[in-house]
Design a protein around this motif. Structure first.
Motif, PDB file in Angstrom:
ATOM      1  N   LEU A  94       0.800  -1.221   0.000  1.00 20.62           N
ATOM      2  CA  LEU A  94       0.000   0.000   0.000  1.00 20.62           C
ATOM      3  C   LEU A  94       0.835   1.275   0.000  1.00 20.62           C
ATOM      4  CD1 LEU A  94      -2.643  -1.102   2.671  1.00 20.62           C
ATOM      5  CD2 LEU A  94      -3.055  -0.821   0.212  1.00 20.62           C
ATOM      6  N   ALA A  95       2.157   1.128   0.079  1.00 20.50           N
ATOM      7  CA  ALA A  95       3.034   2.286   0.278  1.00 20.50           C
ATOM      8  C   ALA A  95       2.861   3.336  -0.812  1.00 20.50           C
ATOM      9  CB  ALA A  95       4.486   1.830   0.321  1.00 20.50           C
ATOM     10  N   PRO A  96       2.540   4.585  -0.426  1.00 20.93           N
ATOM     11  CA  PRO A  96       2.426   5.662  -1.420  1.00 20.93           C
ATOM     12  C   PRO A  96       3.773   6.280  -1.755  1.00 20.93           C
ATOM     13  CG  PRO A  96       1.809   6.495   0.729  1.00 20.93           C
ATOM     14  CD  PRO A  96       2.109   5.026   0.915  1.00 20.93           C
ATOM     15  N   GLU A  97       4.758   6.077  -0.890  1.00 22.80           N
ATOM     16  CA  GLU A  97       6.107   6.594  -1.114  1.00 22.80           C
ATOM     17  C   GLU A  97       7.103   5.642  -0.458  1.00 22.80           C
ATOM     18  OE1 GLU A  97       7.167   7.470   2.055  1.00 22.80           O
ATOM     19  OE2 GLU A  97       5.113   7.246   2.722  1.00 22.80           O
ATOM     20  N   PHE A  98       8.391   5.914  -0.672  1.00 24.09           N
ATOM     21  CA  PHE A  98       9.408   4.918  -0.357  1.00 24.09           C
ATOM     22  C   PHE A  98       9.666   4.761   1.136  1.00 24.09           C
ATOM     23  CE2 PHE A  98      13.232   2.441  -1.299  1.00 24.09           C
ATOM     24  CZ  PHE A  98      12.811   1.775  -2.451  1.00 24.09           C
ATOM     25  N   VAL A  99       9.466   5.797   1.923  1.00 27.75           N
ATOM     26  CA  VAL A  99       9.710   5.672   3.368  1.00 27.75           C
ATOM     27  C   VAL A  99       8.752   4.645   3.975  1.00 27.75           C
ATOM     28  CG1 VAL A  99       9.658   6.881   5.577  1.00 27.75           C
ATOM     29  CG2 VAL A  99      10.646   8.005   3.571  1.00 27.75           C
ATOM     30  N   THR A 100       7.472   4.727   3.602  1.00 26.78           N
ATOM     31  CA  THR A 100       6.512   3.736   4.081  1.00 26.78           C
ATOM     32  C   THR A 100       6.883   2.342   3.585  1.00 26.78           C
ATOM     33  OG1 THR A 100       4.768   5.414   4.047  1.00 26.78           O
ATOM     34  CG2 THR A 100       4.073   3.113   4.159  1.00 26.78           C
ATOM     35  N   PHE A 101       7.341   2.272   2.361  1.00 30.05           N
ATOM     36  CA  PHE A 101       7.760   0.985   1.803  1.00 30.05           C
ATOM     37  C   PHE A 101       8.889   0.383   2.633  1.00 30.05           C
ATOM     38  CE2 PHE A 101      10.469  -1.566  -0.996  1.00 30.05           C
ATOM     39  CZ  PHE A 101       9.539  -2.445  -1.539  1.00 30.05           C
ATOM     40  N   ILE A 102       9.875   1.188   3.000  1.00 32.43           N
ATOM     41  CA  ILE A 102      11.007   0.691   3.794  1.00 32.43           C
ATOM     42  C   ILE A 102      10.544   0.259   5.183  1.00 32.43           C
ATOM     43  CG2 ILE A 102      13.192   1.351   4.874  1.00 32.43           C
ATOM     44  CD1 ILE A 102      13.318   0.838   1.867  1.00 32.43           C
ATOM     45  N   GLY A 104       7.656  -0.919   5.842  1.00 32.22           N
ATOM     46  CA  GLY A 104       7.020  -2.209   5.603  1.00 32.22           C
ATOM     47  C   GLY A 104       8.032  -3.325   5.484  1.00 32.22           C
ATOM     48  N   ARG A 105       9.154  -3.048   4.810  1.00 31.65           N
ATOM     49  CA  ARG A 105      10.205  -4.058   4.679  1.00 31.65           C
ATOM     50  C   ARG A 105      10.799  -4.413   6.037  1.00 31.65           C
ATOM     51  NH1 ARG A 105      10.878  -7.567   1.409  1.00 31.65           N
ATOM     52  NH2 ARG A 105      13.130  -7.421   1.204  1.00 31.65           N
ATOM     53  N   LEU A 106      10.949  -3.434   6.914  1.00 31.19           N
ATOM     54  CA  LEU A 106      11.450  -3.703   8.258  1.00 31.19           C
ATOM     55  C   LEU A 106      10.501  -4.623   9.014  1.00 31.19           C
ATOM     56  CD1 LEU A 106      13.455  -3.150  10.591  1.00 31.19           C
ATOM     57  CD2 LEU A 106      12.084  -1.133  11.154  1.00 31.19           C
ATOM     58  N   VAL A 107       9.202  -4.309   8.946  1.00 29.00           N
ATOM     59  CA  VAL A 107       8.205  -5.145   9.622  1.00 29.00           C
ATOM     60  C   VAL A 107       8.166  -6.543   9.003  1.00 29.00           C
ATOM     61  CG1 VAL A 107       5.756  -5.374  10.182  1.00 29.00           C
ATOM     62  CG2 VAL A 107       6.846  -3.124  10.289  1.00 29.00           C
ATOM     63  N   GLN A 108       8.295  -6.628   7.665  1.00 26.77           N
ATOM     64  CA  GLN A 108       8.380  -7.935   7.016  1.00 26.77           C
ATOM     65  C   GLN A 108       9.534  -8.747   7.570  1.00 26.77           C
ATOM     66  OE1 GLN A 108       7.665  -6.187   2.759  1.00 26.77           O
ATOM     67  NE2 GLN A 108       7.941  -8.388   2.548  1.00 26.77           N
ATOM     68  N   GLY A 109      10.682  -8.109   7.706  1.00 27.39           N
ATOM     69  CA  GLY A 109      11.849  -8.807   8.230  1.00 27.39           C
ATOM     70  C   GLY A 109      11.640  -9.307   9.645  1.00 27.39           C
ATOM     71  N   LEU A 110      10.990  -8.478  10.461  1.00 25.54           N
ATOM     72  CA  LEU A 110      10.690  -8.902  11.835  1.00 25.54           C
ATOM     73  C   LEU A 110       9.816 -10.154  11.833  1.00 25.54           C
ATOM     74  CD1 LEU A 110       9.957  -5.418  13.445  1.00 25.54           C
ATOM     75  CD2 LEU A 110      11.865  -6.941  14.039  1.00 25.54           C
ATOM     76  N   GLY A 111       8.784 -10.154  11.002  1.00 25.51           N
ATOM     77  CA  GLY A 111       7.894 -11.303  10.955  1.00 25.51           C
ATOM     78  C   GLY A 111       8.547 -12.523  10.347  1.00 25.51           C
ATOM     79  N   ALA A 112       9.226 -12.346   9.203  1.00 23.41           N
ATOM     80  CA  ALA A 112       9.817 -13.494   8.508  1.00 23.41           C
ATOM     81  C   ALA A 112      10.939 -14.127   9.313  1.00 23.41           C
ATOM     82  CB  ALA A 112      10.336 -13.056   7.137  1.00 23.41           C
ATOM     83  N   GLY A 113      11.768 -13.297   9.958  1.00 22.27           N
ATOM     84  CA  GLY A 113      12.858 -13.844  10.761  1.00 22.27           C
ATOM     85  C   GLY A 113      12.346 -14.705  11.902  1.00 22.27           C
ATOM     86  N   ALA A 114      11.284 -14.247  12.551  1.00 21.60           N
ATOM     87  CA  ALA A 114      10.699 -15.030  13.646  1.00 21.60           C
ATOM     88  C   ALA A 114      10.010 -16.281  13.122  1.00 21.60           C
ATOM     89  CB  ALA A 114       9.716 -14.165  14.431  1.00 21.60           C
ATOM     90  N   VAL A 115       9.314 -16.182  11.976  1.00 29.41           N
ATOM     91  CA  VAL A 115       8.630 -17.342  11.416  1.00 29.41           C
ATOM     92  C   VAL A 115       9.612 -18.462  11.114  1.00 29.41           C
ATOM     93  CG1 VAL A 115       7.468 -18.199   9.342  1.00 29.41           C
ATOM     94  CG2 VAL A 115       6.594 -16.174  10.501  1.00 29.41           C
ATOM     95  N   VAL A 116      10.727 -18.139  10.477  1.00 27.17           N
ATOM     96  CA  VAL A 116      11.713 -19.167  10.127  1.00 27.17           C
ATOM     97  C   VAL A 116      12.286 -19.814  11.386  1.00 27.17           C
ATOM     98  CG1 VAL A 116      13.999 -19.544   9.145  1.00 27.17           C
ATOM     99  CG2 VAL A 116      12.314 -18.220   7.889  1.00 27.17           C
ATOM    100  N   ALA A 117      12.680 -18.993  12.346  1.00 29.30           N
ATOM    101  CA  ALA A 117      13.257 -19.548  13.576  1.00 29.30           C
ATOM    102  C   ALA A 117      12.262 -20.459  14.292  1.00 29.30           C
ATOM    103  CB  ALA A 117      13.692 -18.405  14.497  1.00 29.30           C
ATOM    104  N   LEU A 118      11.005 -20.036  14.362  1.00 33.33           N
ATOM    105  CA  LEU A 118       9.999 -20.822  15.066  1.00 33.33           C
ATOM    106  C   LEU A 118       9.589 -22.065  14.275  1.00 33.33           C
ATOM    107  CD1 LEU A 118       7.852 -17.865  16.436  1.00 33.33           C
ATOM    108  CD2 LEU A 118       9.339 -19.382  17.762  1.00 33.33           C
TER     109      LEU A 118
END
Length: 452
Positions: A94-102, A104-118
């Motif tokens: 949904l990001a209208p500009e790049f700061v929101t996109f980044i 989102g990428r940070l939050v993605q990393g938080l979720g994906a890193g925990a998912v893999v470990a778990l």
């Protein structure tokens, strides 16, 4: 009892594969669509942050996932991590500009890193102990599948002019994953926390990566140099704090180059930081220089992963007494591959670039497992578990640092508004060659490690 035909175990295995896939495919899909993202919402100046933010989030999540599992119970912690990943994907979509996109990428990393470990923790809850080795080996195949399918998916969405659809695809998969987790994982209550999250080290690490990335988006050259130096100091401070605390992110000997563990972690960090720029900027350069489709550019960059996977399979049964030779040969091949790729990515043909990338990946495939074996084996018995976790953590730290640095260097060289073909041919080799000294550091460290 065969894992491949047992109907009761097949859904559980599919659940694990889906969780691993969310992380394994994310990087290649995103690398393939990033030029389309930047053209749509701007943000070439923050290009490296798309990778650095995701990897930084993965590091933090990986360090905290054990604590999260103890506090919430495995089922709720895994479902919560999947939800965080889905939210991050939706933010990027949904990001209208790049700061929101980044962000989102940070939050993605938080979720994906925990998912893999778990997911790896869940193997012990879902399968009998006799099948654990088979499951670990089979799950590893998901990473290989992502190498083939990731560029395809990213390329198809980018070619259709709907890069946001790639993230919506991951949102849907994350929702399916959450539902499956709630059905298949056993209900368990949270336990009292055992051990603490290494907050000071994580804070210093995030600060260091942020300073390095910020060096590329400030106008003043002096300030840029100061920020880069500050980032290096932050990394050193993180190692110093880590050595003095009981709640460690890395083994105590991580900064001690007289030990196999210190040498191994330095090799892993340096080589990853030296070459991550090809994943970050490779697709954009290939599309600009050859008028290539996002799909084709994704597959050319995917040659790195293909070379890694193929060589890792070929040397998988090398006995321990011969691994020192492969440690040395592998890092030299990495350096040669990086040299060739730095020149050919902006100036070579597509075939030449793909071959250089395959050579680069082959170097990692030849030595990575043996470096890991010596790194872990060189740690004291009471720190081998920490050393095992430090191997992927050091790789993630190297990737995050190198991605932030590549973004800073690209902006300094004039790529903050896109990849101009003429400028790319002129200054592109310098962008990638700027990090070759790190590869040399990796060779020197690995040479000592291989001779131990």
């Amino acid at each position: 009892m065969r894992l491949t035909i047992d109907k009761a175990l097949a859904p559980r295995f599919a659940l694990l594969c889906l969780g691993i896939w969310l992380n394994a495919a994310d990087t290649l899909v995103t690398a393939t669509i990033m030029p389309s993202v930047a053209r749509d919402i701007g943000g070439y100046a923050y290009f490296g942050w798309s990778v650095a933010a995701y990897l930084t989030g993965s590091i933090v999540a990986g360090a905290c996932s054990g604590k999260l599992s103890l506090a919430m119970g495995l089922r709720r912690a895994t479902a919560f991590s999947g939800l965080v990943y889905a939210v991050g994907c939706a933010m990027s979509a949904l990001a209208p500009e790049f700061v929101t996109f980044i962000l989102g990428r940070l939050v993605q990393g938080l979720g994906a890193g925990a998912v893999v470990a778990l997911c790896y923790v869940a193997i012990t809850a879902l399968f009998p102990e006799s099948l654990w080795p088979r499951v670990y080996g089979a799950v590893a195949g998901v990473w290989g599948a992502a190498t083939l399918l990731g560029p395809t998916l990213g390329g198809l969405f980018a070619a259709a002019g709907f890069w946001r659809g790639a993230f919506w695809m991951f949102v849907v998969q994350a929702i399916i994953f959450i539902a499956a987790v709630m059905v298949m994982l056993p209900a368990d209550k949270g336990d009292a926390a055992r051990g603490r999250v290494p907050v000071p080290q994580l804070a210093l690490l995030v600060l260091a990566v942020s300073l390095i990335g910020a060096a590329g988006v400030v106008a003043s050259p002096r300030l840029a140099v100061g920020l880069a130096i500050g980032g290096a100091i932050g990394m050193a401070a993180m190692l110093a704090v880590n050595a003095k605390t009981h709640d460690r992110l890395l083994p105590k000997s991580a900064a001690d180059l007289s030990t196999a563990t210190g040498l191994g972690l330095l090799t892993i960090f340096s080589t990853e930081a030296a070459v991550i720029g090809f994943t970050v900027y490779g697709p954009a350069f290939i599309q600009a220089q050859h008028d290539a489709s996002p799909l084709l550019a994704g597959y050319v960059v995917g040659a790195i992963a293909a070379g890694w996977t193929l060589c890792a399979l070929l040397v998988g049964k090398i006995p321990a007494e011969r691994d020192g030779r492969f440690v040395r040969v592998g890092v030299v091949v990495i350096l040669l591959g990086a040299l060739a790729s730095a020149w050919l990515t902006p100036r070579g043909t597509l075939v030449e670039t793909a071959l250089a990338f395959a050579l680069l990946g082959a170097g990692f495939g030849l030595c990575h497992a043996f470096i890991a074996r010596r790194t872990i084996g060189g740690a004291p018995a009471d720190e081998q578990a920490v050393a095992s976790g430090a191997v992927p953590t050091s790789q993630l730290i190297g990737g995050a640092t190198g991605a932030a640095g590549a973004g800073a260097m690209a902006n300094i060289l004039g790529f903050s508004h896109g990849i101009d073909p003429t400028l790319a041919a002129d200054r592109g080799p310098l962008l990638f060659a700027a990090f070759l000294p790190l590869a040399v550091v990796g060779v020197l460290a690995a040479w000592r490690l291989g001779g131990r």
